[in-house]
Design an enzyme around this catalytic site. Structure first.
Site, PDB file in Angstrom:
ATOM      1  N   CYS A 176       0.854  -1.189   0.000  1.00 35.66           N
ATOM      2  CA  CYS A 176       0.000   0.000   0.000  1.00 35.66           C
ATOM      3  C   CYS A 176       0.893   1.243   0.000  1.00 35.66           C
ATOM      4  O   CYS A 176       1.710   1.430  -0.898  1.00 35.66           O
ATOM      5  CB  CYS A 176      -0.962  -0.061   1.180  1.00 35.66           C
ATOM      6  SG  CYS A 176      -2.192   1.252   1.230  1.00 35.66           S
ATOM      7  N   ASP A 182      -8.339  -2.477  -8.406  1.00 36.54           N
ATOM      8  CA  ASP A 182      -7.951  -1.498  -7.388  1.00 36.54           C
ATOM      9  C   ASP A 182      -8.545  -0.137  -7.753  1.00 36.54           C
ATOM     10  O   ASP A 182      -8.166   0.460  -8.765  1.00 36.54           O
ATOM     11  CB  ASP A 182      -6.425  -1.406  -7.323  1.00 36.54           C
ATOM     12  CG  ASP A 182      -5.916  -0.634  -6.116  1.00 36.54           C
ATOM     13  OD1 ASP A 182      -6.626   0.268  -5.645  1.00 36.54           O
ATOM     14  OD2 ASP A 182      -4.801  -0.943  -5.653  1.00 36.54           O
ATOM     15  N   HIS A 241      -7.439  -3.640  -4.273  1.00 37.95           N
ATOM     16  CA  HIS A 241      -6.342  -3.134  -3.452  1.00 37.95           C
ATOM     17  C   HIS A 241      -6.207  -4.006  -2.200  1.00 37.95           C
ATOM     18  O   HIS A 241      -7.190  -4.471  -1.643  1.00 37.95           O
ATOM     19  CB  HIS A 241      -6.636  -1.687  -3.040  1.00 37.95           C
ATOM     20  CG  HIS A 241      -5.484  -1.003  -2.381  1.00 37.95           C
ATOM     21  ND1 HIS A 241      -4.416  -0.496  -3.078  1.00 37.95           N
ATOM     22  CD2 HIS A 241      -5.227  -0.761  -1.069  1.00 37.95           C
ATOM     23  CE1 HIS A 241      -3.555   0.043  -2.235  1.00 37.95           C
ATOM     24  NE2 HIS A 241      -4.021  -0.111  -1.007  1.00 37.95           N
TER      25      HIS A 241
END
Length: 293
Positions: free
Chosen positions: A172, A229, A261
């Site tokens: 991330c 995502d 994601h």
């Protein structure tokens, strides 16, 4: 060289816990268990044991501060190839600690410093938007890069790491930081970014995006991204990779078409087991291919 007397602790079942350094920062330790900033922890969350490895909490000197950190390495003298593990926005909680233990079982000395310890105690924060607004966007990139350099030195000095065989991986926001660190440290041999944002706002303390630094990478970079995502523009990622390759850099982007994601985060609903396993193997292969292990 760090004085081992400052790090003397107790070990049980391969798990070590060291006392805090002399200079304190905001956070007095790492998150116990999983972050409070997600709605729930899924039943499939992986727990990797410490059998055959040495793992635990420590502090790492960076400038005038001591940052909490988690480390794991094979049980032995080494030196072992080193992987810097860069956290998500949620801090060094059980998921990131488990990633370190998985890497130790694969033969690496892994270390994950708590990069946001000067700003807030992420163990007490429950709102992801507030974390981004009040912590992530207030963390200077120059400090982040210096802290990762400090973690690499600590691993070589204390954690039986081999400073000549250094890699980095992050998740991330940590994926974004992986791009930046790969452009910062000329001693890196390989980098693997998991769904790291490429663009985003610039500021005086965060003056460059990952895309800005793509042509300046010091090592081969593998990017692992989800086709579903909603927070990352895959076309922008591919464009950054093309710019990097035109500049003579080695960049490979793998997109998992159905993955959202956070598809490696096994404690969250976003987890996709098959894609996570494939990405993990690709990461290990990447580190082997480019001389980390």
């Amino acid at each position: 060289m760090t004085d081992d007397r400052d790090l003397a602790g107790t070990e049980a079942d391969g798990v070590s816990r060291f006392p805090l350094g002399r200079r304190a920062v905001v956070t007095s330790g790492l998150i116990s268990g999983f972050t409070l900033a997600t709605a729930r922890v899924e039943a499939q969350a992986t727990h990797t044991d410490a059998a055959g490895i040495v793992a635990g909490e420590t502090t790492i000197a960076s400038g005038r501060d001591h940052l909490p950190a988690y480390y794991a390495r094979p049980d032995g003298r080494g030196p072992f190839p080193t992987i810097l593990v860069i956290e998500e926005i949620f801090g060094v909680h059980e998921y990131i600690k488990d990633v370190c233990r998985r890497l130790a079982h694969a033969g690496y000395a892994a270390v994950a410093p708590e990069l946001y310890a000067r700003i807030a105690d992420l163990s007490k924060m429950t709102d992801a938007k507030a974390i981004i607004r009040d912590v992530i966007l207030k963390a200077p990139d120059a400090q982040m890069l210096a802290d990762l350099d400090a973690a690499a030195r600590w691993s070589a000095d204390v954690n039986h790491g081999d400073g000549g065989r250094l890699g980095v991986t992050g998740f991330c926001r940590g994926g974004r930081d992986t791009w930046l660190y790969a452009a910062h440290n000329p001693r890196l041999r390989a980098a693997v970014a998991w769904y790291g944002p490429i663009g985003g706002p610039r500021s005086p303390i965060q003056p460059r995006t990952a895309s800005d630094m793509a042509t300046k990478l010091n090592c081969p970079l593998l990017g692992l991204y989800g086709g579903q995502d909603k927070s990352i523009d895959i076309a922008e990622v591919q464009a950054a990779a093309r710019h990097a390759r035109r500049a003579g850099r080695i960049v490979e982007i793998v997109v998992y078409p159905d993955a959202p994601h956070g598809f490696h985060a096994d404690y969250r609903p976003s987890y996709r087991a098959a894609d996570a396993r494939d990405g993990w193997q690709r990461m290990l292969d990447w580190f082997r291919r480019y001389g980390v292990s």
